[in-house]
Design a protein around this motif. Structure first.
Motif, PDB file in Angstrom:
ATOM      1  N   GLY A 104       0.815  -1.207   0.000  1.00 50.25           N
ATOM      2  CA  GLY A 104       0.000   0.000   0.000  1.00 50.25           C
ATOM      3  C   GLY A 104       0.850   1.260   0.000  1.00 50.25           C
ATOM      4  O   GLY A 104       2.089   1.210  -0.003  1.00 50.25           O
ATOM      5  N   SER A 131     -12.609   2.488   2.278  1.00 45.40           N
ATOM      6  CA  SER A 131     -12.142   1.344   3.054  1.00 45.40           C
ATOM      7  C   SER A 131     -11.819   1.817   4.460  1.00 45.40           C
ATOM      8  O   SER A 131     -10.777   2.431   4.695  1.00 45.40           O
ATOM      9  CB  SER A 131     -10.900   0.727   2.399  1.00 45.40           C
ATOM     10  OG  SER A 131     -10.373  -0.311   3.204  1.00 45.40           O
ATOM     11  N   LYS A 174     -14.172  -3.536   2.937  1.00 44.38           N
ATOM     12  CA  LYS A 174     -13.066  -4.075   3.717  1.00 44.38           C
ATOM     13  C   LYS A 174     -11.728  -3.723   3.087  1.00 44.38           C
ATOM     14  O   LYS A 174     -10.711  -3.640   3.780  1.00 44.38           O
ATOM     15  CB  LYS A 174     -13.211  -5.599   3.841  1.00 44.38           C
ATOM     16  CG  LYS A 174     -14.386  -6.041   4.692  1.00 44.38           C
ATOM     17  CD  LYS A 174     -14.426  -7.548   4.837  1.00 44.38           C
ATOM     18  CE  LYS A 174     -15.582  -7.978   5.741  1.00 44.38           C
ATOM     19  NZ  LYS A 174     -15.637  -9.460   5.886  1.00 44.38           N
ATOM     20  N   GLY A 175     -11.705  -3.564   1.781  1.00 42.80           N
ATOM     21  CA  GLY A 175     -10.471  -3.213   1.089  1.00 42.80           C
ATOM     22  C   GLY A 175     -10.705  -2.143   0.049  1.00 42.80           C
ATOM     23  O   GLY A 175     -11.810  -2.024  -0.506  1.00 42.80           O
TER      24      GLY A 175
END
Length: 321
Positions: free
Chosen positions: A42, A158, A181-182
């Motif tokens: 990320g 998210s 969730k993502g």
């Protein structure tokens, strides 16, 4: 694209999964563990790896990344707080810990008591983006559309419900927040039109914006990002007092020797003020920064006060997390 290549290279690291530098002559060979409370790959992880490369050179010590995600950064943060305070286990933390203290999930330790501030490292603004064919193109148009049909315009994110709530609070609008969730699925659904918009950190959305798969509506920085998103208006210039960013900081366990703390602070300052570090962060939509430990303490206090005000104005958020 150059930007996407940069992010990928940063995530891979300087030499495989870790950033290393040979210890300088006369200095200890002990390695610095830089704990990142997020998964690899990320924007947080990418910035941490760029920092690790610079710290290794400045300290003359090997620096490696230790990803310890979970519980909205609480797991990795608490692990550092309980580590030996020798200055060789550090946390690449973020302002997410402040939000956790107020809205949850609450950490199992007191960050003010367990973590010693070293320096700020970077600030990363958020971007509100939509499908290229969306009828709104600026924050002002987005707000007007939301006021015209309260509760209809959807915003995907998210685990950023409090940030979206803060946008509604300052803009005086009602939006439909769709939690994911993502971030990958949130972005995918925005591109396909399942949701009207998405709210995420600038480095996350930048490759998709450059590819024309999404269009940036507004950015939460005080001024436009001239190097990466020069044509994207800020919320402020559109009349919405929405300035917010993810603050990345370097911290360690309380109890570090003053000499070691000073050396770490000096190293971060040298890295953060270098032209290479600043330019690499600019290209992914981030801004390099550095501070004294005292300045960081005050900055965190101010951010905490802002989130506490939101919690006071919207107590329902405290019950939902």
């Amino acid at each position: 694209m150059r930007t996407l290549r940069l992010v990928l290279l940063a995530c891979i690291g300087i030499a495989g999964p870790h950033a290393f530098a040979a210890p300088a002559e006369g200095l200890p060979a002990q390695s610095v563990r830089l704990v990142v409370p997020f998964p690899p790959g990320g924007s947080t992880d990418a910035i941490a790896r760029i920092l690790a490369e610079g710290l290794a050179k400045e300290l003359g010590e090997s620096v490696y990344i230790d990803n310890r995600p979970g519980a909205a950064t609480n797991i990795g943060s608490e692990w550092v707080a309980k580590a030996r305070p020798d200055g060789y286990t550090l946390l690449f933390g973020s302002s997410a810990l402040l939000v956790n203290q107020i809205f949850g999930p609450k950490p199992g330790f007191d960050p003010q008591e367990g973590l010693a501030p070293i320096s700020t490292v970077a600030e990363v603004p958020f971007v509100l983006a939509a499908h290229p064919d969306a009828p709104f193109r600026t924050p002002r148009e987005f707000v007007l559309a939301a006021r015209h049909e309260p509760g209809r315009l959807s915003v995907a994110s998210s685990q950023l419900d409090t940030y979206v709530e803060r946008l509604m609070h300052v803009a005086g609008v009602e939006l439909l927040h769709v939690p994911y969730k993502g971030g990958a699925q949130a972005v995918t659904d925005t591109m396909s039109g399942v949701v009207d918009s998405t709210f995420a950190l600038a480095p996350v959305l930048l490759p998709l914006l450059e590819a024309g798969k999404l269009r940036a509506i507004g950015i939460t920085s005080p001024k436009r990002l001239k190097d990466s998103l020069p044509d994207v208006p800020t919320f402020v210039e559109s009349g919405v007092d929405f300035i917010i960013s993810a603050l990345y900081v370097l911290q360690g366990p309380v109890g570090m020797e003053p000499e070691r703390l000073e050396r770490l602070n000096s190293a971060v300052r040298a890295v953060a003020t270098s032209g290479s570090f600043k330019s690499r962060l600019k290209e992914i939509g981030a801004k390099a920064s550095s501070s004294s430990p005292e300045e960081l303490t005050e900055l965190l206090r101010k951010q905490s006060s802002a989130w506490e005000k939101l919690a006071k104005d919207h107590p329902e958020l405290l019950k939902s997390r």
